[in-house]
Design a protein around this motif. Structure first.
Motif, PDB file in Angstrom:
ATOM      1  N   ASP A 123      46.000  47.989  89.357  1.00  0.00           N
ATOM      2  CA  ASP A 123      46.967  48.967  89.870  1.00  0.00           C
ATOM      3  C   ASP A 123      47.879  48.326  90.908  1.00  0.00           C
ATOM      4  N   ARG A 124      47.263  47.645  91.866  1.00  0.00           N
ATOM      5  CA  ARG A 124      48.014  47.128  93.013  1.00  0.00           C
ATOM      6  C   ARG A 124      48.919  45.958  92.631  1.00  0.00           C
ATOM      7  N   GLN A 125      48.430  45.062  91.766  1.00  0.00           N
ATOM      8  CA  GLN A 125      49.240  43.890  91.401  1.00  0.00           C
ATOM      9  C   GLN A 125      50.225  44.187  90.278  1.00  0.00           C
ATOM     10  N   GLY A 126      49.952  45.214  89.494  1.00  0.00           N
ATOM     11  CA  GLY A 126      50.844  45.544  88.392  1.00  0.00           C
ATOM     12  C   GLY A 126      50.473  44.824  87.121  1.00  0.00           C
ATOM     13  N   VAL A 127      49.298  45.147  86.566  1.00  0.00           N
ATOM     14  CA  VAL A 127      48.832  44.573  85.308  1.00  0.00           C
ATOM     15  C   VAL A 127      48.239  45.700  84.477  1.00  0.00           C
ATOM     16  N   LEU A 128      48.692  45.831  83.241  1.00  0.00           N
ATOM     17  CA  LEU A 128      48.123  46.825  82.338  1.00  0.00           C
ATOM     18  C   LEU A 128      46.698  46.414  81.990  1.00  0.00           C
ATOM     19  N   PHE A 129      45.797  47.394  81.817  1.00  0.00           N
ATOM     20  CA  PHE A 129      44.375  47.090  81.661  1.00  0.00           C
ATOM     21  C   PHE A 129      43.777  47.873  80.492  1.00  0.00           C
ATOM     22  N   TRP A 130      43.061  47.142  79.645  1.00  0.00           N
ATOM     23  CA  TRP A 130      42.307  47.697  78.514  1.00  0.00           C
ATOM     24  C   TRP A 130      40.848  47.722  78.951  1.00  0.00           C
ATOM     25  N   SER A 131      40.279  48.902  79.173  1.00  0.00           N
ATOM     26  CA  SER A 131      38.906  49.027  79.666  1.00  0.00           C
ATOM     27  C   SER A 131      37.977  49.303  78.487  1.00  0.00           C
ATOM     28  N   GLU A 132      36.909  48.493  78.377  1.00  0.00           N
ATOM     29  CA  GLU A 132      36.117  48.463  77.135  1.00  0.00           C
ATOM     30  C   GLU A 132      34.647  48.808  77.378  1.00  0.00           C
ATOM     31  N   ASN A 133      34.096  49.569  76.451  1.00  0.00           N
ATOM     32  CA  ASN A 133      32.679  49.897  76.458  1.00  0.00           C
ATOM     33  C   ASN A 133      31.866  48.695  75.967  1.00  0.00           C
ATOM     34  N   CYS A 134      30.548  48.717  76.205  1.00  0.00           N
ATOM     35  CA  CYS A 134      29.719  47.538  75.946  1.00  0.00           C
ATOM     36  C   CYS A 134      28.942  47.620  74.632  1.00  0.00           C
ATOM     37  N   PHE A 135      29.469  48.318  73.630  1.00  0.00           N
ATOM     38  CA  PHE A 135      28.879  48.329  72.287  1.00  0.00           C
ATOM     39  C   PHE A 135      29.562  47.234  71.481  1.00  0.00           C
ATOM     40  N   TRP A 136      28.813  46.165  71.154  1.00  0.00           N
ATOM     41  CA  TRP A 136      29.441  45.111  70.382  1.00  0.00           C
ATOM     42  C   TRP A 136      28.417  44.241  69.685  1.00  0.00           C
ATOM     43  N   GLY A 137      28.942  43.421  68.777  1.00  0.00           N
ATOM     44  CA  GLY A 137      28.098  42.528  68.004  1.00  0.00           C
ATOM     45  C   GLY A 137      28.712  41.146  67.932  1.00  0.00           C
ATOM     46  N   THR A 138      27.892  40.186  67.512  1.00  0.00           N
ATOM     47  CA  THR A 138      28.366  38.818  67.352  1.00  0.00           C
ATOM     48  C   THR A 138      27.930  38.286  66.004  1.00  0.00           C
TER      49      THR A 138
ATOM     50  N   VAL B 190      26.950  56.310  74.799  1.00  0.00           N
ATOM     51  CA  VAL B 190      27.675  57.467  75.322  1.00  0.00           C
ATOM     52  C   VAL B 190      27.647  57.457  76.846  1.00  0.00           C
ATOM     53  N   ARG B 191      26.496  57.109  77.415  1.00  0.00           N
ATOM     54  CA  ARG B 191      26.372  57.092  78.880  1.00  0.00           C
ATOM     55  C   ARG B 191      27.299  56.055  79.503  1.00  0.00           C
ATOM     56  N   SER B 192      27.313  54.857  78.958  1.00  0.00           N
ATOM     57  CA  SER B 192      28.173  53.823  79.547  1.00  0.00           C
ATOM     58  C   SER B 192      29.646  54.181  79.399  1.00  0.00           C
ATOM     59  N   LEU B 193      30.024  54.743  78.254  1.00  0.00           N
ATOM     60  CA  LEU B 193      31.414  55.179  78.071  1.00  0.00           C
ATOM     61  C   LEU B 193      31.764  56.277  79.069  1.00  0.00           C
ATOM     62  N   THR B 194      30.864  57.240  79.223  1.00  0.00           N
ATOM     63  CA  THR B 194      31.111  58.353  80.139  1.00  0.00           C
ATOM     64  C   THR B 194      31.245  57.870  81.567  1.00  0.00           C
ATOM     65  N   GLU B 195      30.351  56.968  81.998  1.00  0.00           N
ATOM     66  CA  GLU B 195      30.413  56.447  83.362  1.00  0.00           C
ATOM     67  C   GLU B 195      31.648  55.592  83.571  1.00  0.00           C
ATOM     68  N   MET B 196      32.037  54.818  82.557  1.00  0.00           N
ATOM     69  CA  MET B 196      33.247  54.000  82.668  1.00  0.00           C
ATOM     70  C   MET B 196      34.474  54.885  82.872  1.00  0.00           C
ATOM     71  N   ILE B 197      34.590  55.932  82.083  1.00  0.00           N
ATOM     72  CA  ILE B 197      35.770  56.793  82.170  1.00  0.00           C
ATOM     73  C   ILE B 197      35.780  57.562  83.480  1.00  0.00           C
ATOM     74  N   ARG B 198      34.627  58.108  83.857  1.00  0.00           N
ATOM     75  CA  ARG B 198      34.592  58.906  85.089  1.00  0.00           C
ATOM     76  C   ARG B 198      35.014  58.088  86.312  1.00  0.00           C
ATOM     77  N   THR B 199      34.546  56.870  86.408  1.00  0.00           N
ATOM     78  CA  THR B 199      34.797  56.087  87.619  1.00  0.00           C
ATOM     79  C   THR B 199      36.136  55.365  87.603  1.00  0.00           C
ATOM     80  N   ASN B 200      36.830  55.375  86.479  1.00  0.00           N
ATOM     81  CA  ASN B 200      38.091  54.622  86.375  1.00  0.00           C
ATOM     82  C   ASN B 200      39.286  55.467  85.930  1.00  0.00           C
ATOM     83  N   ARG B 201      39.100  56.752  85.742  1.00  0.00           N
ATOM     84  CA  ARG B 201      40.114  57.564  85.063  1.00  0.00           C
ATOM     85  C   ARG B 201      41.398  57.766  85.847  1.00  0.00           C
TER      86      ARG B 201
END
Length: 810
Positions: free
Chosen positions: A336-351, A380-391
């Motif tokens: 926000d302060r420096q001026g950079v667009l941000f893609w915030s991602e949940n931790c469901f992933w595979g390799t 669902v919990r991690s997504l919910t907590e990510m959105i709540r604290t960063n919205r």
């Protein structure tokens, strides 16, 4: 009394292990290490693929003021990896599962006036029911983000309880809606009056007032609406921010004061015209960012985060993808302060690669039915907590549900897709103002499940004008170390200004730790936060600032030692980056190799290795005549650091640490490395590791794309556009792998001569097999001995034919 928020990072005790009896005040922790937060189990950590897995315990004394009794007392954790138990005075007050999101625990009923004991047990054990089940970074445990003590009135704004949106914006007027959650933890119903004051540069520009009733022990929401005239819009070029102050009154008495920072902007991802910001077409170009730093692992300070974002911004980029988990809330605030667009991602992933239960190479979605429900709850919990604290962060333009979820056991694909549909619905319900993206959606039909598709690897080549909003979420992965090559990392035409493409994001900004060999060495900035020449290339092209002079070979004369800041705090939020350079007698930087030792001569400064840190080319920490490391202050006062190398003039620097000075006679237990490490499992069984890997080719006939050779299907195949000499197809393993077997199935009889070759960097291919003239075969199995490679290529010297499958086994 208004709310109190105290950063609580100093003066902790830590020890690796379980310690079942350490929760009570009588436990003797005098032999435990003296540490400050943020802290990682793995310190010191320098990109090793093996790391400590187990338990770690923390203790600290908590002093409670008598005036606080009768109020609500909370402990806030910004991030603990990954399962947490919190005890106060021997009583369990809270638990949390999930390693990347903030949470709180209420300790009101467990504390007494005066001294209390807080004991926290953490583990980073792989859990089949906890996201992520797989990933290519590292999973060091610990309380690796800030901890704070919060004291509030029983009637107060809930934790991260405001949500500010701006549904209508023009140059003349912006409508501001504020949804505020108020908690009443008294024993009777209360009537509240809420006043929300909006300020810009400390001047009031709007306000809203309203009333609400909150039942005993309940939470209620009040929605307020107001307008800001001639709004100052937020953008990367002008990161203007507003503050909303929320005042909660009951019967004329102020019960709580809470501040929310937000921005006014609007944006849109479109299917045919790309991305728009504040009504104007906007070109997004950025990079992926993992969170860990040299030596300190994931335990990164605020100033470390500030430097990271600043380096992305400095090279002319305007976007960061937070790969591949929720980052510290400070990270979005700094965007926000420096001026950079941000893609915030949940931790469901595979390799890609072997799917091994018990380690972070497992199937993205559980393979056992009994694990499914709890795993989905964790996503669902991690997504919910990510959105709540960063919205409320204006920089965030995307909530991403995942990364590369197609790397899952074939039998679980449909369930993985169903989970993503559920996560998209949850995202929409929590925040309808931002799209729900599917990150890493280049295989298996996952790209249609959300509002925005993010394509990694060869996705930029495969998905042209898909008919819905799309983004190149990763491109250009290249293994390199300093100084590297002064060139771009562009691949598959990502530099072309396609109207339908919303943006592109380089893989990646910084080197990072990885459980997979060499996967971490793909940044344009190294692990110690020194740029490769590729970073200078982007800076020159995007900002016009010329590349600096390169280092030269010469006669070493002296060292220089500089710091990006000479005053830091001891509260765990600040550090200083120390940079050592080797110079000749004329002051020119040399590229010579040498070993440099940094020492804390006096004071409370600490490296991740303690009072001494050794740099060398062999360790990857002193390359091209430069080395760097971040230093923190364990306690206040002046710290003197000395840099020395054999045969050259040393250098010294003084760093002042603001904070409490070391107490006379205080004992200091220096942190030691973890007692053991967990090694990645390796068995005799062969695993197919090539499924769904990126594939590139010289050409491809319509309806016969290159990706067919790794899609796992026998019904598809690749065919060249023409059957001319020199056609080729190549699988990218996305990192160096030990190749134990290669199985090639042609779509028809191969009559012409061809060769199979291997490469680690897409250059200098080593020929593994040459067919000879008129081979006449449809299948070929090769068993390389002690071969490691990233790229496997078939090149037809004559009479090119189709290829149905390329199976790579390890």
């Amino acid at each position: 009394m208004e709310r109190i928020h105290i950063l609580w990072n100093r003066d902790w005790k830590f020890m690796h292990g379980y310690f079942p009896d350490a929760a009570g005040a009588e436990f003797d922790d005098s032999e435990w290490y003296d540490i400050g937060l943020p802290h990682s189990f793995g310190i010191p950590y320098f990109m090793e693929k093996d790391f400590y897995v187990g338990y770690g315990c923390y203790r600290k004394r908590l002093y409670i003021e008598k005036a606080w009794l009768g109020r609500r007392i909370l402990l806030e954790f910004q991030g603990v990896f990954q399962e947490t138990e919190i005890y106060v005075n021997g009583s369990l007050t809270g638990t949390h599962k999930g390693g990347y999101t903030a949470f709180v625990t209420d300790i009101t009923d467990a504390v007494t006036a005066g001294e209390n004991i807080v004991f926290i047990r953490v583990n980073n054990l792989w859990n089949p029911r906890l996201a992520p089940r797989a990933g290519e970074h590292v999973f060091n445990g610990g309380i690796y983000r800030d901890v704070s003590l919060i004291v509030t009135d029983p009637v107060h704004v809930a934790w991260y309880g405001t949500f500010v949106t701006t549904p209508e914006i023009s140059g003349e007027r912006a409508t501001v809606e504020i949804a505020t959650e108020v908690e009443n933890q008294e024993t009777c119903e209360v009537g509240c009056r809420l006043i929300s004051v909006i300020r810009y540069e400390e001047q009031e520009v709007a306000r809203a007032e309203g009333e609400m009733t909150v039942g005993a022990g309940e939470t209620a929401v009040l929605r307020q609406r107001t307008a800001v005239l001639q709004p100052k819009l937020w953008s990367p070029e002008a990161p203007r921010l507003y503050q909303a102050e929320t005042l909660v009154y009951t019967e004329g008495q102020l019960r709580d004061r809470y501040e929310t920072t937000f921005g006014i902007r609007w944006f849109a991802f479109t299917a045919d015209r790309g991305f728009f910001l504040n009504g104007e077409h906007y070109e997004i170009h950025g990079a992926n960012v993992h969170q860990d730093h040299a030596g300190w692992s994931d335990a990164v300070t605020h100033t470390g985060i500030t430097r990271d974002i600043g380096m992305v911004k400095e090279c002319g980029m305007n976007f960061i993808r937070g790969s591949h988990y929720p980052h510290h809330t400070f990270f979005a605030g700094e965007c926000d302060r420096q001026g950079v667009l941000f893609w915030s991602e949940n931790c469901f992933w595979g390799t890609g690669g072997a799917k091994v239960e018990g380690y972070w190479t497992a199937s993205a979605y559980p393979v056992k039915e009994e694990d499914e429900a709890e795993f989905e709850e964790s996503c669902v919990r991690s997504l919910t907590e990510m959105i709540r604290t960063n919205r409320n962060h204006p920089s965030i333009i995307v909530w991403s549900m995942c990364n590369e979820p197609f790397f899952t056991d074939a039998a679980t694909t449909d369930k993985a897709k169903a989970l993503l549909r559920k996560l998209v619905e949850v995202s929409h319900s929590l925040d309808a103002t931002r799209p729900a993206a599917i990150g890493g959606a280049q295989r298996g039909g996952f790209d249609t499940l959300g509002d925005l598709a993010g394509y990694n690897g060869d996705g930029a080549a495969i998905f042209h004008d898909p008919g819905f909003p799309s983004f190149v979420s990763e491109y250009g992965s290249t293994v390199a170390d300093r100084p590297g090559t002064f060139a771009s990392r562009y691949t598959d035409g990502v530099e072309q200004p396609y109207a339908w493409r919303s943006g592109k994001s380089l893989w990646c900004a910084f080197h990072h730790g990885s459980i997979l060999y060499d996967m971490g060495h793909m940044g344009i900035i190294d692990y110690h936060r020194l740029p490769l020449d590729a970073w200078y290339w982007y800076r020159e092209q995007l900002t016009g600032k010329p590349r600096p002079e390169s280092a030269v070979e010469g006669v070493a004369h002296a060292l220089t030692l500089t710091a990006d800041r000479e005053v830091i705090s001891d509260d765990g939020t600040q550090d200083t980056q120390l940079v050592v350079a080797l110079l000749d007698a004329e002051g020119r930087r040399l590229s010579n190799s040498c070993q440099v030792t940094l020492s804390v001569v006096s004071g409370g400064g600490r490296f991740p290795t303690g009072k001494r840190f050794v740099m060398s080319a062999e360790k990857g920490s002193f390359l091209d005549g430069l080395g760097a490391i971040e230093m923190r202050g364990l306690y206040g006062g002046d710290t003197v650091i000395r840099a020395e190398a054999e045969g050259v003039i040393p250098a010294e620097i003084l760093i002042h640490v603001n904070g409490e000075e070391k107490r006379e006679g205080a004992f200091e237990n220096e942190l030691l490395p973890p007692p053991s490490v967990m090694k990645a499992p390796k068995g005799e069984k062969l695993y197919e590791i090539g499924i769904n890997r990126p594939v590139f080719s010289s050409s491809a006939a319509e309806k016969f794309p290159a990706r067919s050779v790794t899609d796992g299907s026998w019904d598809t195949c690749w065919r060249p556009a023409e059957k001319k000499d020199g056609e080729w197809i190549m699988v990218d393993m996305e990192g160096t792998k030990e190749i134990r077997e290669i199985r090639i199935t042609f779509a028809e009889m191969a009559h012409g001569e061809f060769e199979v070759s291997l490469s680690g960097n897409r250059e200098g291919f080593e020929v593994l097999y040459v067919s000879g003239e008129r081979p006449e075969l449809t299948h070929l199995t090769l068993k390389p001995q002690d071969k490691e490679a990233r790229f496997i290529r078939i090149r037809f010297l004559e009479q090119a034919v189709g290829v149905r499958r390329m199976e790579i086994l390890a």
